[in-house]
Design a protein around this motif. Structure first.
Motif, mmCIF file in Angstrom:
data_model
loop_
_atom_site.group_PDB
_atom_site.id
_atom_site.type_symbol
_atom_site.label_atom_id
_atom_site.label_comp_id
_atom_site.label_asym_id
_atom_site.label_seq_id
_atom_site.Cartn_x
_atom_site.Cartn_y
_atom_site.Cartn_z
ATOM 1 N N MET A 127 84.479 59.372 46.894
ATOM 2 C CA MET A 127 83.157 58.754 46.883
ATOM 3 C C MET A 127 82.371 59.297 48.081
ATOM 4 O O MET A 127 82.113 58.603 49.057
ATOM 5 C CB MET A 127 83.290 57.240 46.913
ATOM 6 N N THR A 165 75.683 53.246 47.973
ATOM 7 C CA THR A 165 76.400 54.155 47.095
ATOM 8 C C THR A 165 75.511 54.650 45.969
ATOM 9 O O THR A 165 74.359 54.243 45.846
ATOM 10 C CB THR A 165 77.653 53.453 46.526
ATOM 11 N N ASP A 169 79.238 57.348 42.100
ATOM 12 C CA ASP A 169 80.328 56.988 43.006
ATOM 13 C C ASP A 169 80.903 55.614 42.678
ATOM 14 O O ASP A 169 82.124 55.420 42.663
ATOM 15 C CB ASP A 169 79.827 56.989 44.452
#
Length: 344
Positions: free
Chosen positions: A194, A239, A243
Motif C-alpha cells: 500500500m 489512502t 490501496d
C-alpha cells in the motif's frame, strides 16, 4: 458485479461532489479502478489512481487487521484484560469492571463500556500540537475534555467509540515500544504494498501533491484544506481506493488460507463473526447477512471527506468508494449509496 451501471459524472454534478475514486473487487481481484473529478476545486489536478483521500473511520478496519497480526505473533490476546499490558495509562477500575474487564475484543466491537465524551475527537486545529494518547485518555485536551472510563458493563451494550480505538492504539504502542504509525507501516502497509497510504500525515509540511483537499457539500474548500485527526488507529488513514482494496483482498485471501500477512483462517473468521451483544458487529467492521451471503462494511465520514468500503468476503467481491466532499448526509443517502446499489 464486475461493473457499475451508473452515470457517475452526472451524479457527481447532481450531488456537487468535487472528486471521487472507486475500485471494484471481483473474483478476489481488483477488477476496476475509476477516478472522476478534481483533487481540489478550481484547479486542474484530476483525481487518479494515486490520489489520496482521508479514510476517516475506515481506519478502524485496518487497525483490527493489525491487531489480528499481533495476536498471531503472540504479542496481544483478544480476550485478555488490556490493563495487563498497558503501561503508560490504565483503564480506571470501577463498579462496571468488577465482573467483566475491558478487552481488545470488546474494544474492537465497540462494546467495552467506553462512551465518547460530547464534542470530542474532532479534527486537529492547525495551530495546535498533536496531543499524546495519554493526554487524550486522561481528558487533558480539548479533543477529549473528560477522562475516559468505563460507563457500562462491558459487552452489555454497543456504543460507537473513537476513545476505544485510542486505547487499542496505546496498547499497541506500549507492547511494541514503537509509534502506532511505524507498526502499521511495517506490518500492514508495506507487506500489502500500500505505497500510497499513510497513518503519519500530521501537518501541512507532510502534504504531498497527491493528497486531495477536503470540500463541503457546495464544493467549497475547507478553511484548513484538509483535516487531520490525531487519533491514527481510529481515523488517521490517508489512502487511495486501490490501496484500500488491498486490505479487503487480504481478508478474502486469509479466509482461503492465503494471507500475505500470516493471518490464519481462524483469526480472519473472528473478524467477521458476530461479537458480544450485537449480531451486526464484527471486529472493526459491521455485518449484514450470514453464511456465504455475509456482507461486511466500514464507513468513513469526516470534515471534507466521505467514503465506504463494502465486501462479500466469501464471494470474493467488494467495492471501495472515496470522495473528497462531505455531503452533510449519510453515505447511503448520497452518491456513495447510489454507487453501492449500482454495484449490489
Amino acid at each position: 458485479m464486475g461493473q457499475l451501471n451508473l452515470n457517475i459524472k452526472e451524479r457527481m454534478e447532481h450531488y456537487q461532489v468535487t472528486g471521487l475514486s472507486v475500485s471494484l473487487i471481483h473474483n478476489g481481484e481488483i477488477s476496476m479502478v475509476e477516478n472522476y473529478g478534481l483533487q481540489a476545486a478550481d484547479t486542474l489536478k484530476k483525481v487518479d489512481n494515486e490520489s489520496i483521500f482521508a479514510a476517516c473511520s475506515i481506519s478502524k478496519f485496518a487497525t483490527a487487521m493489525l491487531v489480528m497480526k499481533l495476536v498471531e505473533q503472540g504479542i496481544l490476546e483478544l480476550d485478555e484484560d488490556v490493563n495487563k499490558k498497558l503501561i503508560s495509562w490504565k483503564v480506571p477500575s470501577n463498579n462496571f469492571t468488577e465482573k467483566k474487564c475491558v478487552t481488545l475484543r470488546n474494544l474492537l466491537s465497540h462494546q467495552s463500556g467506553i462512551i465518547d465524551p460530547e464534542e470530542s475527537f474532532m479534527e486537529l486545529d492547525i495551530n495546535d500540537r498533536v496531543p499524546t494518547m495519554v493526554e487524550l485518555l486522561a481528558g487533558k485536551t480539548r479533543y477529549c475534555k473528560h477522562p475516559i472510563e468505563v460507563e457500562y458493563e462491558p459487552e452489555s451494550d454497543f456504543q460507537y467509540s473513537d476513545a476505544g480505538f485510542c486505547i487499542v492504539q496505546l496498547l499497541i504502542e506500549d507492547v511494541t515500544g514503537k509509534r502506532f504509525e511505524e507498526v502499521m507501516e511495517a506490518l500492514i502497509l508495506q507487506p500489502l504494498q500500500m505505497t500510497n497510504s499513510t497513518f503519519a500525515l500530521r501537518n501541512q509540511d507532510t502534504l504531498g501533491e497527491d493528497v486531495s483537499y477536503g470540500h463541503n457539500y457546495n464544493e467549497n474548500l475547507l478553511e484548513s484544506s484538509y483535516p487531520i485527526y490525531p487519533y491514527p488507529a481510529a481515523s488517521g488513514l490517508w489512502t487511495t481506493s486501490k490501496d484500500l482494496s488491498q486490505i479487503v483482498l487480504e481478508l478474502i485471501n486469509a479466509l482461503k488460507n492465503k494471507s500475505k500477512l500470516g493471518i490464519s483462517v481462524g483469526k480472519a473468521n473472528e473478524l467477521i463473526r458476530s461479537q458480544g451483544c450485537k449480531e451486526w458487529t464484527g471486529l472493526g467492521v459491521f455485518l449484514d447477512g450470514s453464511d456465504k451471503e455475509l456482507e461486511i462494511s466500514s464507513l468513513g465520514w469526516g470534515a471534507g471527506f466521505q467514503s465506504m468500503l463494502v465486501a462479500f468476503p466469501w464471494k470474493g467481491t467488494g467495492i471501495v468508494i472515496m470522495t473528497n466532499t462531505d455531503l452533510g448526509v449519510h453515505q447511503m443517502k448520497g452518491i456513495i449509496g447510489e454507487l453501492y446499489h449500482s454495484f449490489n
